[in-house]
Scaffold this active site. Structure first.
Site, mmCIF file in Angstrom:
data_model
loop_
_atom_site.group_PDB
_atom_site.id
_atom_site.type_symbol
_atom_site.label_atom_id
_atom_site.label_comp_id
_atom_site.label_asym_id
_atom_site.label_seq_id
_atom_site.Cartn_x
_atom_site.Cartn_y
_atom_site.Cartn_z
ATOM 1 N N GLY A 159 0.901 -1.460 -0.395
ATOM 2 C CA GLY A 159 0.145 0.290 0.142
ATOM 3 C C GLY A 159 1.231 1.143 -0.094
ATOM 4 O O GLY A 159 0.392 2.314 -0.711
ATOM 5 N N THR B 261 10.230 -7.888 -11.794
ATOM 6 C CA THR B 261 9.384 -9.123 -11.928
ATOM 7 C C THR B 261 8.938 -8.989 -10.925
ATOM 8 O O THR B 261 8.437 -8.932 -10.023
ATOM 9 C CB THR B 261 10.473 -9.989 -11.858
ATOM 10 O OG1 THR B 261 12.058 -9.883 -13.571
ATOM 11 C CG2 THR B 261 10.593 -11.325 -12.887
ATOM 12 N N CYS C 64 5.719 5.520 19.756
ATOM 13 C CA CYS C 64 6.589 4.569 20.425
ATOM 14 C C CYS C 64 7.614 3.656 19.904
ATOM 15 O O CYS C 64 8.848 4.067 20.612
ATOM 16 C CB CYS C 64 6.192 3.696 21.564
ATOM 17 S SG CYS C 64 5.164 2.771 21.155
HETATM 18 N N1 PLP Z 1 -2.483 3.082 4.378
HETATM 19 C C1 PLP Z 1 -3.352 2.911 5.413
HETATM 20 C C2 PLP Z 1 -4.934 3.594 5.876
HETATM 21 C C3 PLP Z 1 -3.131 1.358 5.730
HETATM 22 O O1 PLP Z 1 -3.805 1.343 7.098
HETATM 23 C C4 PLP Z 1 -1.837 1.248 5.941
HETATM 24 C C5 PLP Z 1 -1.272 0.255 6.610
HETATM 25 O O2 PLP Z 1 -1.126 0.488 7.683
HETATM 26 C C6 PLP Z 1 -0.984 1.356 4.221
HETATM 27 C C7 PLP Z 1 -1.965 2.575 3.562
HETATM 28 C C8 PLP Z 1 0.373 1.217 3.797
HETATM 29 O O3 PLP Z 1 0.274 -0.292 3.260
HETATM 30 P P1 PLP Z 1 1.437 -1.345 3.443
HETATM 31 O O4 PLP Z 1 1.497 -1.834 4.829
HETATM 32 O O5 PLP Z 1 1.341 -2.521 2.436
HETATM 33 O O6 PLP Z 1 2.554 -0.684 2.650
#
Ligand code: PLP
Length: 386
Positions: free
Chosen positions: A68, A239, A327
C-alpha cells in the site's frame, strides 16, 4: 493468542495458504515467451480480472505493486511528476486530510516545496472531514485531492462519494487510500468516480509484499516510481511477485464469497467488545465515528493511564492490540490521528486500538474484556494521575 490487531496485518486465509503451496513451483518469468512463461503471465492476468470484477472496473486499470505504501507513493509522486514534466503549471496544489496514513502524509511532506503546496484538512471530533472546508480550500492550482476511504486507527469512513463529485465538478484528480476499506466496505468504481485508489494484500488475508493501484482509464498518466522493464504496461517495472499476486487473487475470490457474512460477524463482535468495555470499565472514551466506522475497529481511551502500559499488560496475557502512538519509532508523542479529533494529549496517550478479523470469536472478546478490566484497575491503582 487472541489477535485483535487486524488493521495492522491479517493472518493468511486458509485458501490463500493452499494456493501459495500450489504456486511455489511457478518460478518462470512472466516476461518469457516460451509456454511456461506465458502460462504464468496468464495467471497474473486472471488475477487482474478477478480484482477488476470485485471493484467493478477494467482489468487494464489494475497495476500490481509491492504494498500500500508503494501504491500511495507512486500515485502522489507520479501525478506531481507528470505536471512538473509537462510544465503546464508553475504552481501545484494538493488537498489531503490531517489523519492520512504516514505513507500519504510523509510522502506529501517530502514533496512539499515552494511550488508544491499541500493543504491538510482538519477533521471533526469523529474524524470526518468537512465537505464545505474541502470546497473552500480548492484553488485554481489544485491538481489533486487525496483523502483516505477509511482511517486505520479510528475506522472513520470518509464521505468518498461526495468528495469524488466535488473533484469531478472542479476537474481535479481524486485519489483515495482504500487500504483499510477494502473488504470491509462495498467499493464500486462505477459509482465512486475516483481516479486512483491504493490497496494492500496483507490487510485482506493475502501475504505481505503485494499491493495494487487502480488507475482509471483516461486519467492522466502517472510517472512510474520504479523505472525499468515494460512490466505492468511500463507503469511499474520489476519482475512480478507471482506468488504474492496469485495469493492476492485468491484472497479477492474469498472476499467475494465471504465478505458480507464476515462484516456482520465482525460488527457484532466489535459491538459486544465496545458495550462490555463501557459496562465494565469506567472513564473510557470511544474514538471514531459512532456509525460511519469500519465494522471491526474500536479505538478506546482509558483515561488516567497510558496506552502502552495497557498494551504490555494485554501482551503478557497473550492479547495483541496496538496504540496509535509513535512509541515504536522511539518517540512518545501521542497519536496525531487521535490528537486531530481535538482530544487532549493525556487522553490521546491512553488510547488502544482493537481491530477484529474473520477468525475472532465471542469467547475471545469476553476473555479480552475480563483481562482488560483487571489490567485497567491495576494500572489506575498505581497511576500517579488521579
Ligand atoms: N494506508 C493505510 C490506511 C494503512 O492502514 C496502511 C497500513 O497500515 C498503509 C496505507 C500501508 O500499507 P502497506 O503496509 O501495505 O505498505
Amino acid at each position: 493468542m487472541i489477535y485483535l490487531d487486524n488493521n495492522s496485518t491479517t493472518p493468511l486465509h486458509p485458501k490463500v495458504k493452499e494456493i501459495i503451496k500450489d504456486t511455489l513451483d511457478y518460478y518462470f518469468n512472466p516476461s518469457s515467451v516460451y509456454t511456461d512463461g506465458r502460462v504464468v503471465r496468464e495467471k497474473i492476468n486472471d488475477v487482474r480480472k478477478e480484482i477488476a470484477a470485485f471493484l467493478n472496473c477494467k482489468p487494464n486499470e489494475i497495476i500490481f505493486t509491492s504494498c500500500g505504501s508503494e501504491s500511495n507513493n507512486t500515485i502522489l509522486k507520479g501525478v506531481v511528476n507528470h505536471y512538473l514534466k509537462d510544465g503546464s503549471k508553475n504552481k501545484l496544489h494538493i488537498i489531503t486530510s490531517s489523519i492520512e496514513h504516514p505513507s500519504v502524509i510523509n510522502t506529501l511532506k517530502y514533496i512539499e516545496s515552494e511550488s508544491i503546496e499541500v493543504t491538510y484538512l482538519n477533521v471533526d471530533k469523529n474524524g470526518m472531514i468537512n465537505i464545505e472546508e474541502l470546497r473552500k480550500s480548492i484553488k485554481k492550482e489544485t491538481i489533486l485531492i487525496s483523502i483516505m476511504f477509511a482511517n486505520n486507527e479510528i475506522g472513520t469512513i470518509e464521505p468518498i462519494e461526495d468528495i469524488s463529485k466535488i473533484a469531478l465538478e472542479n476537474n481535479i484528480l481524486f485519489h483515495t487510500d482504500a487500504v483499510q476499506a477494502i473488504g470491509k466496505v462495498d467499493i464500486d468504481l462505477q459509482k465512486i468516480k475516483v481516479d486512483y485508489l491504493s490497496l494492500s494484500g496483507h490487510k485482506i488475508y493475502a501475504p505481505k509484499g503485494v499491493g495494487v493501484i487502480f488507475k482509471r482509464e483516461g486519467s492522466i498518466p502517472i510517472c512510474p516510481l520504479i523505472n525499468g522493464g515494460h512490466q505492468e504496461n511500463g507503469e511499474r517495472a520489476g519482475t512480478e511477485n507471482i506468488i504474492g499476486i496469485i495469493a492476492l487473487g485468491e484472497a479477492f475470490r474469498m472476499l467475494k464469497l465471504e465478505m458480507k457474512e464476515e462484516i456482520e460477524k465482525v460488527r457484532e463482535l466489535r459491538d459486544l467488545l465496545e458495550n462490555e468495555i463501557i459496562k465494565n470499565i469506567p472513564d473510557v472514551k470511544i474514538n471514531g465515528h459512532p456509525t460511519m466506522r469500519l465494522a471491526g475497529t474500536l479505538n478506546v481511551s482509558f483515561k488516567k493511564i497510558e496506552g502502552e502500559s495497557i498494551l504490555l499488560k494485554l501482551d503478557l496475557n497473550g492479547i495483541a492490540v496496538s496504540t496509535g502512538s509513535a512509541c515504536s519509532s522511539g518517540s512518545l508523542d501521542p497519536s496525531p490521528v487521535i490528537m486531530a479529533l481535538g482530544v487532549p494529549p493525556e487522553i490521546a496517550h491512553s488510547s488502544i486500538r482493537f481491530s477484529l478479523g474473520r477468525e475472532n470469536t465471542e469467547e475471545e472478546i469476553l476473555k479480552t474484556v475480563e483481562i482488560l478490566k483487571e489490567s485497567v484497575e491495576f494500572l489506575r491503582a498505581i497511576s500517579p494521575i488521579k
